[in-house]
Design a protein around this motif. Structure first.
Motif, mmCIF file in Angstrom:
data_model
loop_
_atom_site.group_PDB
_atom_site.id
_atom_site.type_symbol
_atom_site.label_atom_id
_atom_site.label_comp_id
_atom_site.label_asym_id
_atom_site.label_seq_id
_atom_site.Cartn_x
_atom_site.Cartn_y
_atom_site.Cartn_z
ATOM 1 N N LYS A 1 0.033 4.575 1.369
ATOM 2 C CA LYS A 1 0.411 4.618 -0.048
ATOM 3 C C LYS A 1 -0.356 3.545 -0.836
ATOM 4 O O LYS A 1 -0.813 3.793 -1.951
ATOM 5 C CB LYS A 1 1.924 4.397 -0.178
ATOM 6 N N ASN B 1 -4.037 4.356 -2.105
ATOM 7 C CA ASN B 1 -4.279 5.408 -3.082
ATOM 8 C C ASN B 1 -5.153 4.934 -4.241
ATOM 9 O O ASN B 1 -4.786 4.028 -4.984
ATOM 10 C CB ASN B 1 -2.950 5.947 -3.613
ATOM 11 N N ASN B 2 -6.330 5.560 -4.355
ATOM 12 C CA ASN B 2 -7.307 5.300 -5.433
ATOM 13 C C ASN B 2 -7.845 3.870 -5.445
ATOM 14 O O ASN B 2 -8.343 3.412 -6.470
ATOM 15 C CB ASN B 2 -6.713 5.652 -6.802
ATOM 16 N N THR C 1 -12.159 5.198 -0.031
ATOM 17 C CA THR C 1 -11.157 5.365 -1.076
ATOM 18 C C THR C 1 -10.418 6.663 -0.805
ATOM 19 O O THR C 1 -11.041 7.720 -0.663
ATOM 20 C CB THR C 1 -11.800 5.391 -2.476
ATOM 21 N N ASN D 1 -8.470 9.311 -2.413
ATOM 22 C CA ASN D 1 -8.383 9.753 -3.801
ATOM 23 C C ASN D 1 -7.141 10.608 -4.049
ATOM 24 O O ASN D 1 -6.983 11.664 -3.438
ATOM 25 C CB ASN D 1 -9.631 10.551 -4.180
ATOM 26 N N ASN D 2 -6.281 10.130 -4.950
ATOM 27 C CA ASN D 2 -5.139 10.905 -5.443
ATOM 28 C C ASN D 2 -4.260 11.483 -4.335
ATOM 29 O O ASN D 2 -3.902 12.656 -4.357
ATOM 30 C CB ASN D 2 -5.626 12.038 -6.360
ATOM 31 N N THR E 1 -0.784 12.052 -2.303
ATOM 32 C CA THR E 1 0.621 12.158 -2.703
ATOM 33 C C THR E 1 1.519 11.745 -1.538
ATOM 34 O O THR E 1 1.076 11.710 -0.381
ATOM 35 C CB THR E 1 0.954 13.606 -3.090
ATOM 36 N N GLN F 1 1.512 14.503 1.012
ATOM 37 C CA GLN F 1 0.345 14.451 1.904
ATOM 38 C C GLN F 1 0.528 13.380 2.982
ATOM 39 O O GLN F 1 0.225 13.617 4.146
ATOM 40 C CB GLN F 1 -0.930 14.128 1.109
ATOM 41 N N ASN G 1 -8.756 13.645 0.484
ATOM 42 C CA ASN G 1 -9.967 13.593 -0.325
ATOM 43 C C ASN G 1 -10.455 12.134 -0.307
ATOM 44 O O ASN G 1 -9.844 11.274 -0.931
ATOM 45 C CB ASN G 1 -9.672 14.059 -1.752
#
Length: 186
Positions: free
Chosen positions: A92, A95-96, A123, A125-126, A128, A131, A158
């Motif tokens: 978590k 994230n990004n 990184t 990317n996005n 959740t 996920q 991603n």
């Protein structure tokens, strides 16, 4: 040639450079000194592993390769998660945000020592919570520094990756190959 690691990933990577080597495992505790940077710590731990093999096994003219890999983000070093919640919190937090994967490498010959580190960045990317939970349900995080293995994570999340993929796996082949060519091991 001796690989100071039980990691199947490191073993498979090293086989791409040299087909035959021994595996010996150091019985050292991976201890990080709070007075050192993460970069200094991974190089120190890798050297400690190689030195242990050299001093505790009948190693004369063999080359020893030892590594230590950590994930580093926002001043925190992430090693293997203690449990599912720990793994969830690690993922978590990525994230990004660029996460550094740092591998300390020690290559010790009978008369030379190479000790350095390699950094790659990832990184996520996005991502959740869903996920992350789906990832954790597959148990892909267990025993993995940073709660992931890149070969599985690449197909699941991603990712943006900068630097050596083999470094992220735990054995930076590009830099090791340079030293092997210099030393005429290849």
């Amino acid at each position: 040639m001796i690989l100071a690691s039980q990691s199947p990933d490191r073993k498979n990577l090293l086989k791409t450079l040299i087909p035959n080597f021994k595996i010996l495992v150091s019985n050292t505790t991976e201890f990080f000194d709070d007075d050192l940077t993460v970069y200094e710590n991974v190089t120190a731990v890798s050297l400690e592993k190689a030195t242990y093999i050299k001093n505790n096994f009948n190693v004369k003219n063999e080359t020893i390769i030892a590594c230590d890999t950590v994930c580093y983000f926002n001043g925190t070093t992430f090693q293997k998660p203690e449990n599912r919640l720990d793994a969830f919190n690690m993922l978590k937090s990525y994230n990004n945000n660029p996460l550094e994967v740092i591998t300390g490498v020690a290559i010790v010959t009978s008369d030379k020592t190479y000790n350095y580190y390699v950094v790659s960045t990832i990184t996520f990317n996005n991502i959740t919570d869903t996920q992350i939970n789906n990832w954790l349900n597959q148990n892909n995080y267990m025993g993995k520094s940073g709660a992931f293995a890149i070969d599985d994570a690449e197909n699941f999340f991603n990712l943006t990756i900068k630097g050596s993929i083999s470094n992220i796996i735990g054995l930076p082949l590009e830099s090791i190959k340079e030293i092997f060519l210099k030393e005429k091991f290849l």
